[in-house]
Scaffold this motif. Structure first.
Motif, PDB file in Angstrom:
ATOM      1  N   SER A  95      56.270  88.490   9.652  1.00  0.00           N
ATOM      2  CA  SER A  95      56.827  89.488   9.129  1.00  0.00           C
ATOM      3  C   SER A  95      55.624  90.522   8.674  1.00  0.00           C
ATOM      4  O   SER A  95      55.905  91.787   8.639  1.00  0.00           O
ATOM      5  CB  SER A  95      58.025  89.687   8.317  1.00  0.00           C
ATOM      6  OG  SER A  95      57.842  89.271   6.988  1.00  0.00           O
ATOM      7  N   GLU A  96      54.671  89.825   8.160  1.00  0.00           N
ATOM      8  CA  GLU A  96      53.435  90.408   7.476  1.00  0.00           C
ATOM      9  C   GLU A  96      52.411  90.485   8.503  1.00  0.00           C
ATOM     10  O   GLU A  96      51.222  90.442   8.145  1.00  0.00           O
ATOM     11  CB  GLU A  96      53.130  89.611   6.512  1.00  0.00           C
ATOM     12  CG  GLU A  96      54.355  89.961   4.983  1.00  0.00           C
ATOM     13  CD  GLU A  96      54.151  91.330   4.593  1.00  0.00           C
ATOM     14  OE1 GLU A  96      53.129  92.076   4.518  1.00  0.00           O
ATOM     15  OE2 GLU A  96      55.327  92.238   4.649  1.00  0.00           O
TER      16      GLU A  96
ATOM     17  N   ARG B  19      60.943  87.049   0.835  1.00  0.00           N
ATOM     18  CA  ARG B  19      61.812  86.982   2.226  1.00  0.00           C
ATOM     19  C   ARG B  19      62.349  85.702   2.587  1.00  0.00           C
ATOM     20  O   ARG B  19      62.855  85.628   3.408  1.00  0.00           O
ATOM     21  CB  ARG B  19      60.821  87.557   3.256  1.00  0.00           C
ATOM     22  CG  ARG B  19      60.435  89.041   3.066  1.00  0.00           C
ATOM     23  CD  ARG B  19      59.984  89.730   4.614  1.00  0.00           C
ATOM     24  NE  ARG B  19      59.693  91.020   4.255  1.00  0.00           N
ATOM     25  CZ  ARG B  19      58.819  91.732   4.667  1.00  0.00           C
ATOM     26  NH1 ARG B  19      57.614  91.055   5.273  1.00  0.00           N
ATOM     27  NH2 ARG B  19      58.732  93.114   4.479  1.00  0.00           N
TER      28      ARG B  19
ATOM     29  N   THR C 180      55.643  88.899  -1.055  1.00  0.00           N
ATOM     30  CA  THR C 180      56.496  89.505  -0.461  1.00  0.00           C
ATOM     31  C   THR C 180      57.027  88.460   0.738  1.00  0.00           C
ATOM     32  O   THR C 180      58.176  88.414   1.122  1.00  0.00           O
ATOM     33  CB  THR C 180      55.620  90.574   0.655  1.00  0.00           C
ATOM     34  OG1 THR C 180      55.436  91.742  -0.238  1.00  0.00           O
ATOM     35  CG2 THR C 180      56.743  91.261   1.614  1.00  0.00           C
ATOM     36  N   ILE C 181      56.143  87.570   1.066  1.00  0.00           N
ATOM     37  CA  ILE C 181      56.549  86.522   2.028  1.00  0.00           C
ATOM     38  C   ILE C 181      57.487  85.588   1.151  1.00  0.00           C
ATOM     39  O   ILE C 181      58.594  85.283   1.753  1.00  0.00           O
ATOM     40  CB  ILE C 181      55.460  85.702   2.367  1.00  0.00           C
ATOM     41  CG1 ILE C 181      54.404  86.320   3.436  1.00  0.00           C
ATOM     42  CG2 ILE C 181      55.696  84.408   3.182  1.00  0.00           C
ATOM     43  CD1 ILE C 181      52.952  85.964   3.865  1.00  0.00           C
TER      44      ILE C 181
ATOM     45  N   GLU D 249      61.081  79.037   7.793  1.00  0.00           N
ATOM     46  CA  GLU D 249      61.307  80.105   6.741  1.00  0.00           C
ATOM     47  C   GLU D 249      60.055  80.871   6.341  1.00  0.00           C
ATOM     48  O   GLU D 249      59.981  82.043   6.771  1.00  0.00           O
ATOM     49  CB  GLU D 249      62.294  79.989   5.793  1.00  0.00           C
ATOM     50  CG  GLU D 249      62.868  81.125   5.211  1.00  0.00           C
ATOM     51  CD  GLU D 249      63.827  80.829   4.024  1.00  0.00           C
ATOM     52  OE1 GLU D 249      64.605  81.768   3.864  1.00  0.00           O
ATOM     53  OE2 GLU D 249      63.749  80.134   3.127  1.00  0.00           O
TER      54      GLU D 249
ATOM     55  N   GLN E 155      64.798  83.909   1.702  1.00  0.00           N
ATOM     56  CA  GLN E 155      66.121  83.970   1.286  1.00  0.00           C
ATOM     57  C   GLN E 155      66.826  82.471   0.988  1.00  0.00           C
ATOM     58  O   GLN E 155      67.500  82.184   0.052  1.00  0.00           O
ATOM     59  CB  GLN E 155      67.204  84.828   1.666  1.00  0.00           C
ATOM     60  CG  GLN E 155      66.491  86.436   1.718  1.00  0.00           C
ATOM     61  CD  GLN E 155      66.359  86.745   0.167  1.00  0.00           C
ATOM     62  OE1 GLN E 155      67.114  86.552  -0.517  1.00  0.00           O
ATOM     63  NE2 GLN E 155      65.263  87.318   0.021  1.00  0.00           N
TER      64      GLN E 155
ATOM     65  N   ALA F 163      58.642  84.495   7.842  1.00  0.00           N
ATOM     66  CA  ALA F 163      58.370  85.493   6.799  1.00  0.00           C
ATOM     67  C   ALA F 163      56.752  85.675   6.691  1.00  0.00           C
ATOM     68  O   ALA F 163      56.464  86.972   6.706  1.00  0.00           O
ATOM     69  CB  ALA F 163      58.645  84.913   5.190  1.00  0.00           C
TER      70      ALA F 163
END
Length: 144
Positions: A33-34, A111, A107-108, A26, A113, A30
């Motif tokens: 995504s950055e 994300r 932010t990571i 995960e 979740q 994440a």
């Protein structure tokens, strides 16, 4: 050590393996995504605890010092970390997280979740117990 103790330890190791695979899977998604590699994301996570020398980062992340230099160079180019002289030895450069680096690691984590939901299922006492146990198993180092 009894057979039961070995089995219990083996079971715990298996649970840790499954847990870490889930967490890092995960985390990797994440971080991507950055536009970060997992190693770059892990570096930001380590630096969240405070500035560290390049050699300390390489040791913590179990990578070669030359690889660490490349990771830090790329993070510095994006403005996520900065190099600064060590307060105790000006010949040594420490790496520190910038405000943008803090934002990105937050932010990571936000994300992630599945991880967040799992931890939020624990009550306050369970979280405290987990924290104490993880600290004892992975952070505390016996005196040598």
């Amino acid at each position: 050590m009894t057979g039961t103790a070995r089995t219990d330890t083996a079971q715990l190791m298996e649970l840790l393996s499954v847990s870490l695979a889930s967490y890092y899977g995960e985390f990797t998604v994440a971080a991507a995504s950055e536009n970060l590699t997992a190693s770059q994301g892990k570096t930001l996570t380590v630096l969240r605890r405070g500035a560290a020398s390049m050699s300390a980062l390489a040791t913590t992340l179990t990578c070669d010092a030359s690889n660490m230099t490349g990771i830090v160079d790329r993070l510095e180019k994006r403005g996520l970390v900065r190099r600064e002289p060590s307060p105790s030895d000006r010949r040594v450069k420490n790496v520190a997280l910038t405000a943008d680096g803090e934002r990105v690691i937050d932010t990571i984590r936000g994300r992630m979740q599945h991880t967040v939901a799992g931890l939020e299922r624990l009550d306050v006492q369970e979280r405290e117990t987990l924290s104490v146990l993880l600290e004892r198993v992975f952070v505390e180092r016996p005196a040598t």
